[in-house]
Each structure stands twice: as C-alpha cells, then as structure tokens.
Design a protein around this motif. Structure first.
Motif, short mmCIF file in Angstrom:
data_model
loop_
_atom_site.label_atom_id
_atom_site.label_comp_id
_atom_site.label_asym_id
_atom_site.label_seq_id
_atom_site.Cartn_x
_atom_site.Cartn_y
_atom_site.Cartn_z
N GLN A 132 -21.19 6.44 11.99
CA GLN A 132 -22.07 7.59 12.18
C GLN A 132 -23.06 7.71 11.03
O GLN A 132 -24.26 7.90 11.25
CB GLN A 132 -21.24 8.88 12.26
CG GLN A 132 -20.32 8.99 13.47
CD GLN A 132 -19.46 10.24 13.38
OE1 GLN A 132 -18.24 10.18 13.20
NE2 GLN A 132 -20.10 11.39 13.51
N LEU A 133 -22.55 7.62 9.81
CA LEU A 133 -23.41 7.77 8.65
C LEU A 133 -24.40 6.60 8.54
O LEU A 133 -25.58 6.80 8.22
CB LEU A 133 -22.57 7.88 7.38
CG LEU A 133 -23.35 8.12 6.08
CD1 LEU A 133 -24.17 9.40 6.15
CD2 LEU A 133 -22.40 8.15 4.88
N SER A 135 -25.71 4.91 10.94
CA SER A 135 -26.76 5.16 11.91
C SER A 135 -27.76 6.20 11.40
O SER A 135 -28.98 6.06 11.57
CB SER A 135 -26.14 5.61 13.23
OG SER A 135 -27.14 5.93 14.17
N ARG A 136 -27.23 7.23 10.75
CA ARG A 136 -28.10 8.30 10.24
C ARG A 136 -29.02 7.79 9.12
O ARG A 136 -30.18 8.20 9.04
CB ARG A 136 -27.25 9.47 9.76
CG ARG A 136 -26.58 10.24 10.87
CD ARG A 136 -27.61 11.03 11.67
NE ARG A 136 -28.23 12.07 10.85
CZ ARG A 136 -29.48 12.49 10.99
NH1 ARG A 136 -30.27 11.96 11.90
NH2 ARG A 136 -29.96 13.45 10.20
N GLU A 139 -31.86 6.17 10.87
CA GLU A 139 -32.71 7.13 11.57
C GLU A 139 -33.63 7.89 10.60
O GLU A 139 -34.78 8.20 10.93
CB GLU A 139 -31.84 8.14 12.33
CG GLU A 139 -31.13 7.54 13.53
CD GLU A 139 -30.09 8.49 14.12
OE1 GLU A 139 -29.94 9.61 13.57
OE2 GLU A 139 -29.42 8.11 15.10
N GLU A 140 -33.13 8.18 9.41
CA GLU A 140 -33.87 9.01 8.45
C GLU A 140 -34.46 8.20 7.30
O GLU A 140 -35.00 8.76 6.34
CB GLU A 140 -32.94 10.09 7.89
CG GLU A 140 -32.35 11.02 8.93
CD GLU A 140 -33.43 11.83 9.64
OE1 GLU A 140 -34.42 12.21 8.96
OE2 GLU A 140 -33.30 12.07 10.85
N TRP A 152 -29.36 14.52 0.37
CA TRP A 152 -29.26 14.14 1.78
C TRP A 152 -27.84 13.74 2.14
O TRP A 152 -27.31 14.14 3.18
CB TRP A 152 -30.23 13.01 2.07
CG TRP A 152 -30.34 12.66 3.51
CD1 TRP A 152 -31.21 13.18 4.43
CD2 TRP A 152 -29.54 11.70 4.22
NE1 TRP A 152 -31.01 12.61 5.66
CE2 TRP A 152 -29.99 11.70 5.57
CE3 TRP A 152 -28.50 10.86 3.86
CZ2 TRP A 152 -29.43 10.88 6.55
CZ3 TRP A 152 -27.93 10.04 4.83
CH2 TRP A 152 -28.38 10.06 6.16
N GLU A 156 -25.38 15.46 4.95
CA GLU A 156 -24.81 14.67 6.04
C GLU A 156 -23.29 14.68 6.01
O GLU A 156 -22.63 14.72 7.06
CB GLU A 156 -25.33 13.23 5.98
CG GLU A 156 -26.78 13.08 6.37
CD GLU A 156 -27.05 13.48 7.81
OE1 GLU A 156 -26.25 13.10 8.71
OE2 GLU A 156 -28.05 14.18 8.04
N SER A 159 -21.24 17.21 7.95
CA SER A 159 -21.06 17.09 9.40
C SER A 159 -20.04 16.02 9.78
O SER A 159 -19.80 15.79 10.96
CB SER A 159 -22.41 16.77 10.07
OG SER A 159 -22.87 15.49 9.67
#
Length: 225
Positions: A132-133, A135-136, A139-140, A152, A156, A159
């Motif tokens: 998950q991380l 991928s983030r 994305e960012e 940041w 993150e 969550s």
C-alpha cells in the motif's frame, strides 16, 4: 517464447539512472550477467533477509521476478501503474510467479533512502501494508522531496495498520541503511545499473534481465506465461 530469449540477453527500454549519471537511460541490450546461473546461485536471490514478496515461496514458483526499483524513479512509477497490476492480478495471484521487491535509493537518494527505511519498517509490522505504501509513494512522487518526505510518511502511516511513531523512528535512525546498502551491492553483483530492472527466472534457471517499464507481454513471453 522463453526459449527464444537466450540466457544473458537483456530486454530494455528507458529507465532511470542514479543522480550521479543524470537523466533517463535509453535501455537497450546488455549481457545481463550470470549466464545460465541456477536460481540458487544467482546474486539477485542472495540475501540475508528475504525481500518483500508476493506470490508463492520461490521454491514453489514456476517463474520469479526480482524487481530493483526506487520510490523516487519516474519510470518505476510508470511500471507500477501500467504493468505491475497485470503481473500481480494474473500469474502472481494464480500462484505461478513470485514477485520480489528490492529497493535502491539511486534517483533522488536524499528522500528515497528515507522512503525505503519507512517501507521496510512497515513491512516488518504488516507485510501487506508495504505494498500500500509503495503504491502511494509512486502516486505522490512528483510532490515529494527531502523537505517534505518525513511529514508525508507520518501522515500516510496514520492510515496503515502500523504504529506511525515506530515507522518514523526507523526513518530517523536509518534503521535499515545496512540492508539498503546490501541491496545496492546485490544490484551491482547482478549487473543492474538502471531502475526499474527485473531479473527473471524460470524453472530454476536465470532467463533474462528486463530493463525499464516494459509492458506485460514482455514478462509473459520471457516466462512462458
């Protein structure tokens, strides 16, 4: 089609070089190294700690993809968005292919080294949250830099099913720096110089090295999927 790819042949398109080299590499062929090496003998799989993994244990897989990438690499982000989902949801989910993630801070090391420390801390606490991380980060990616990365990560981590303070402590301490340096040595021994790069194995033997954000059909052909 795997038989058509001679061991030691590399398939390449543009990937990211480290910050000392600058810009994107135009990919192309190199010798890939370790011609005909058995899985157990190849440096890409020689590690004191098992990398984050999706799919079956390597001894049970028909094919193995060892990915060398960097959270700060734009070509890695392209691969993550366009090709990785097809691998993950296809042969990896079906139990045919093992995907191993190896991270190196080569493009923007001032923040990607911190990001990789966070990824390993999250993986230690909850392996599924690692993906998950990861991928983030992609994305960012365009909005991250050395000045913003710690805040940041803290946001993150809130969550994710982990303790945010533990993750930040790992980042501040550089807890996994030794592991990161060992991965960089592994990349060098595997003749990886560009991210993303992927070392492929099938049936217990080295097949080829794929360089750059190649489409799914390259992996499909190389591994006879």
């Amino acid at each position: 089609m795997a038989s058509a790819l001679a061991a030691g042949t590399a398939v390449g398109t543009a990937g990211c070089l480290g910050d000392d080299d600058g810009g994107d590499d135009d990919g192309g062929d190199d010798d890939g190294g370790n011609d005909g090496a058995a899985t157990a003998d190849h440096p890409a799989l020689d590690t004191p700690a098992e990398p984050p993994r999706l799919g079956p244990p390597i001894e049970e897989a028909e094919g193995i993809v060892v990915a060398f990438d960097d959270p700060s690499c734009s070509s890695c982000a392209t691969f993550a968005a366009e090709t990785f989902p097809q691998l993950r949801d296809g042969p990896v989910e079906a139990g045919r292919v093992t995907y191993l993630a190896r991270a190196v801070p080569w493009v923007e090391p001032a923040w990607s080294r911190l990001a990789i420390n966070a990824l390993y801390a999250v993986h230690e606490a909850e392996p599924s949250a690692f993906w998950q991380l990861k991928s983030r980060f992609y994305e960012e990616q365009s909005g991250l830099d050395e000045g913003s990365i710690r805040e940041w990560i803290a946001t993150e981590a809130e969550s994710l099913p982990v303790e945010p303070e533990s993750v930040l402590t790992a980042v501040d301490e550089g807890r996994y720096d030794d592991r990161i340096e060992a991965t960089e040595s592994t990349a060098e021994d595997s003749e990886v110089s560009v991210v993303p790069s992927f070392v492929l194995f099938e049936g217990g033997e080295y097949v080829t090295q794929v360089v750059g954000p190649q489409p799914y059909d390259v992996f499909e052909g190389a591994l006879d999927l």
